[in-house]
Write a protein that holds these residues in place. Structure first.
Motif, PDB file in Angstrom:
ATOM      1  N   GLY A 208       0.769  -1.239   0.000  1.00 26.73           N
ATOM      2  CA  GLY A 208       0.000   0.000   0.000  1.00 26.73           C
ATOM      3  C   GLY A 208       0.795   1.282   0.000  1.00 26.73           C
ATOM      4  O   GLY A 208       0.219   2.358   0.121  1.00 26.73           O
ATOM      5  N   ASP A 209       2.117   1.204  -0.150  1.00 27.05           N
ATOM      6  CA  ASP A 209       2.954   2.407  -0.124  1.00 27.05           C
ATOM      7  C   ASP A 209       3.005   3.040  -1.510  1.00 27.05           C
ATOM      8  O   ASP A 209       4.044   3.036  -2.185  1.00 27.05           O
ATOM      9  N   ILE A 210       1.878   3.573  -1.966  1.00 28.44           N
ATOM     10  CA  ILE A 210       1.808   4.178  -3.287  1.00 28.44           C
ATOM     11  C   ILE A 210       0.695   5.226  -3.290  1.00 28.44           C
ATOM     12  O   ILE A 210      -0.315   5.068  -2.602  1.00 28.44           O
ATOM     13  N   ILE A 211       0.911   6.316  -4.001  1.00 32.28           N
ATOM     14  CA  ILE A 211      -0.071   7.410  -4.092  1.00 32.28           C
ATOM     15  C   ILE A 211      -0.463   7.577  -5.556  1.00 32.28           C
ATOM     16  O   ILE A 211       0.393   7.565  -6.445  1.00 32.28           O
ATOM     17  N   SER A 212      -1.761   7.727  -5.814  1.00 31.01           N
ATOM     18  CA  SER A 212      -2.215   7.871  -7.190  1.00 31.01           C
ATOM     19  C   SER A 212      -3.420   8.808  -7.243  1.00 31.01           C
ATOM     20  O   SER A 212      -3.817   9.393  -6.233  1.00 31.01           O
ATOM     21  N   THR A 213      -3.989   8.942  -8.424  1.00 32.27           N
ATOM     22  CA  THR A 213      -5.192   9.745  -8.637  1.00 32.27           C
ATOM     23  C   THR A 213      -6.256   8.852  -9.267  1.00 32.27           C
ATOM     24  O   THR A 213      -5.949   7.793  -9.821  1.00 32.27           O
ATOM     25  N   THR A 214      -7.501   9.289  -9.202  1.00 33.40           N
ATOM     26  CA  THR A 214      -8.566   8.503  -9.822  1.00 33.40           C
ATOM     27  C   THR A 214      -8.371   8.400 -11.337  1.00 33.40           C
ATOM     28  O   THR A 214      -8.694   7.370 -11.937  1.00 33.40           O
ATOM     29  N   ALA A 215      -7.832   9.450 -11.950  1.00 39.04           N
ATOM     30  CA  ALA A 215      -7.591   9.402 -13.395  1.00 39.04           C
ATOM     31  C   ALA A 215      -6.558   8.339 -13.743  1.00 39.04           C
ATOM     32  O   ALA A 215      -6.732   7.558 -14.689  1.00 39.04           O
ATOM     33  N   ASP A 216      -5.467   8.284 -12.971  1.00 42.10           N
ATOM     34  CA  ASP A 216      -4.442   7.264 -13.217  1.00 42.10           C
ATOM     35  C   ASP A 216      -4.982   5.863 -12.940  1.00 42.10           C
ATOM     36  O   ASP A 216      -4.658   4.895 -13.647  1.00 42.10           O
ATOM     37  N   LEU A 217      -5.781   5.731 -11.899  1.00 37.49           N
ATOM     38  CA  LEU A 217      -6.351   4.419 -11.586  1.00 37.49           C
ATOM     39  C   LEU A 217      -7.281   3.940 -12.693  1.00 37.49           C
ATOM     40  O   LEU A 217      -7.308   2.750 -13.032  1.00 37.49           O
ATOM     41  N   GLU A 218      -8.057   4.856 -13.259  1.00 36.71           N
ATOM     42  CA  GLU A 218      -8.928   4.491 -14.380  1.00 36.71           C
ATOM     43  C   GLU A 218      -8.097   4.035 -15.576  1.00 36.71           C
ATOM     44  O   GLU A 218      -8.418   3.049 -16.243  1.00 36.71           O
ATOM     45  N   ARG A 219      -7.005   4.735 -15.838  1.00 37.40           N
ATOM     46  CA  ARG A 219      -6.127   4.372 -16.958  1.00 37.40           C
ATOM     47  C   ARG A 219      -5.493   3.002 -16.713  1.00 37.40           C
ATOM     48  O   ARG A 219      -5.393   2.163 -17.625  1.00 37.40           O
ATOM     49  N   PHE A 220      -5.073   2.769 -15.483  1.00 36.14           N
ATOM     50  CA  PHE A 220      -4.468   1.473 -15.140  1.00 36.14           C
ATOM     51  C   PHE A 220      -5.498   0.350 -15.258  1.00 36.14           C
ATOM     52  O   PHE A 220      -5.205  -0.729 -15.800  1.00 36.14           O
ATOM     53  N   LEU A 221      -6.710   0.579 -14.741  1.00 37.73           N
ATOM     54  CA  LEU A 221      -7.756  -0.435 -14.792  1.00 37.73           C
ATOM     55  C   LEU A 221      -8.039  -0.847 -16.237  1.00 37.73           C
ATOM     56  O   LEU A 221      -8.102  -2.052 -16.555  1.00 37.73           O
ATOM     57  N   THR A 222      -8.198   0.112 -17.101  1.00 42.14           N
ATOM     58  CA  THR A 222      -8.491  -0.173 -18.502  1.00 42.14           C
ATOM     59  C   THR A 222      -7.340  -0.928 -19.165  1.00 42.14           C
ATOM     60  O   THR A 222      -7.553  -1.910 -19.895  1.00 42.14           O
ATOM     61  N   ALA A 223      -6.111  -0.491 -18.902  1.00 45.73           N
ATOM     62  CA  ALA A 223      -4.944  -1.151 -19.488  1.00 45.73           C
ATOM     63  C   ALA A 223      -4.813  -2.589 -18.994  1.00 45.73           C
ATOM     64  O   ALA A 223      -4.487  -3.501 -19.770  1.00 45.73           O
ATOM     65  N   LEU A 224      -5.076  -2.801 -17.712  1.00 43.74           N
ATOM     66  CA  LEU A 224      -4.970  -4.148 -17.146  1.00 43.74           C
ATOM     67  C   LEU A 224      -5.966  -5.089 -17.804  1.00 43.74           C
ATOM     68  O   LEU A 224      -5.612  -6.192 -18.253  1.00 43.74           O
ATOM     69  N   PHE A 225      -7.230  -4.668 -17.878  1.00 43.48           N
ATOM     70  CA  PHE A 225      -8.263  -5.540 -18.434  1.00 43.48           C
ATOM     71  C   PHE A 225      -8.049  -5.804 -19.926  1.00 43.48           C
ATOM     72  O   PHE A 225      -8.495  -6.833 -20.448  1.00 43.48           O
ATOM     73  N   ARG A 226      -7.392  -4.899 -20.634  1.00 39.38           N
ATOM     74  CA  ARG A 226      -7.160  -5.065 -22.064  1.00 39.38           C
ATOM     75  C   ARG A 226      -5.845  -5.777 -22.378  1.00 39.38           C
ATOM     76  O   ARG A 226      -5.460  -5.908 -23.545  1.00 39.38           O
ATOM     77  N   GLY A 227      -5.132  -6.230 -21.351  1.00 41.15           N
ATOM     78  CA  GLY A 227      -3.933  -7.021 -21.575  1.00 41.15           C
ATOM     79  C   GLY A 227      -2.676  -6.234 -21.810  1.00 41.15           C
ATOM     80  O   GLY A 227      -1.704  -6.770 -22.357  1.00 41.15           O
TER      81      GLY A 227
END
Length: 327
Positions: A208-227
């Protein structure tokens, strides 16, 4: 500092469990346990002359302590590490390296295996943060680089997550952010809200030692699900649950954890994602497998580490995906 001075300082640390008020769930501290603990400290008097022998003596003393049935219910990891540090601090370089090797080979495994396994491997699921910590250690062992460096190089940079970072020992959140407030018990027994926006996250490290934003999390979520993060069989493993016979260790329910994700049935849909909480904050990501519906949230949570579901979060989740199933 003289050797006697170091011994007195370490002895003071050893005495803490017998001086401060104890947790009522622990067994009462007794004189015999205290004397066995003191035995751990005495070899420090010879630490300059024979550091490796001193280290072995410390280990032997801790083993005797572990055999005591009337101790405080635990071995002495913190006093033992103080003793080991004290030995190594004044030892020549070769002895220091040997001290480190012996510590890794004997002390850490003995602490890690002090308790019996909760269950045979492959028969239950139990989500605990130590799993992520072990994953971080494996990354560093396999790559020879820091966990933070590997995540930055392999994930953050390629996905353009410019507002995501590892704070390390910096307790502050830099850039625009909402303040987190946590309900805490005061000295007089009442509770009050405290601003916990400035708070070191080093205890979480890979968990849990990480800081992010909702915009970055959305980008990560989409990238993860798309491989774009992992591909092929590795990606499919993240969307595959164990056999239904593998039950949750705490709740006894059907398995809900895959390799890195959790799943819920919401509004008749299977939703995959991950949630997390730190003092004053609660956040999460989730989506259907085809990304037809996604959700990223970050909210204030005045009791972020409490048991059970956060009512506000469940309201947001239900609005996006639908109500949870009865199971």
């Amino acid at each position: 500092m003289t050797d006697i001075g170091v011994v007195l300082l370490v002895q003071a640390a050893v005495s803490v469990p017998w001086v401060l008020p104890r947790d009522p769930r622990l067994e009462p501290a007794t004189l015999s346990a205290y004397l066995l603990t003191t035995l751990t400290v005495l070899p420090l008097l010879w630490r300059r002359r024979a550091p490796v022998r001193v280290l072995l003596a410390v280990m032997a003393a801790q083993s005797l302590y572990g055999l005591a049935t009337d101790g405080p219910g635990q071995t002495l990891p913190y006093t033992g590490l103080v003793a080991l540090y004290s030995v190594a601090a004044y030892a020549p370089a070769p002895a220091r390296r040997l001290c480190g090797a012996l510590t890794l080979a004997i002390v850490f495994p003995s602490v890690a295996t002090a308790k019996e396994r909760e269950f045979p491997a492959g028969t239950r699921q139990h989500y605990v943060n130590i799993n992520s910590t072990v994953a971080g250690l494996l990354i560093e062992k396999v790559t020879g680089h820091s966990y933070e460096g590997e995540v930055s190089r392999r994930i953050l940079a390629p996905l353009g997550l410019r507002d995501t970072s590892f704070p390390g020992s910096d307790p502050r959140i830099h850039g625009p952010h909402n303040h987190g407030y946590q309900r805490m018990k005061q000295a007089d027994g009442t509770t009050a809200l405290r601003d916990v926006s400035v708070w070191s996250a080093t205890d979480g490290w890979a968990a849990g030692d990480i800081i992010s934003t909702t915009a970055d999390l959305e980008r990560f979520l989409t990238a993860l699900f798309r491989g774009r993060v992992v591909r092929g069989p590795l990606l499919e493993e993240m969307f595959t649950l164990p056999d239904p016979s593998v039950r949750d260790f705490v709740t006894g329910r059907a398995p809900a954890f895959s390799a890195g994700l959790s799943t819920w049935t919401l509004g008749g849909r299977q939703v995959w994602g991950k949630t997390g909480g730190r003092w004053g904050y609660n956040s999460g990501i989730g989506a259907t497998r085809d990304l037809s519906r996604t959700l990223v949230y970050s909210i204030n949570s005045t009791d972020a580490k409490a048991e059970g579901e956060n009512a506000l979060v469940m309201g947001v989740v239900s609005t996006v995906f639908g109500a949870p199933s009865a199971d």
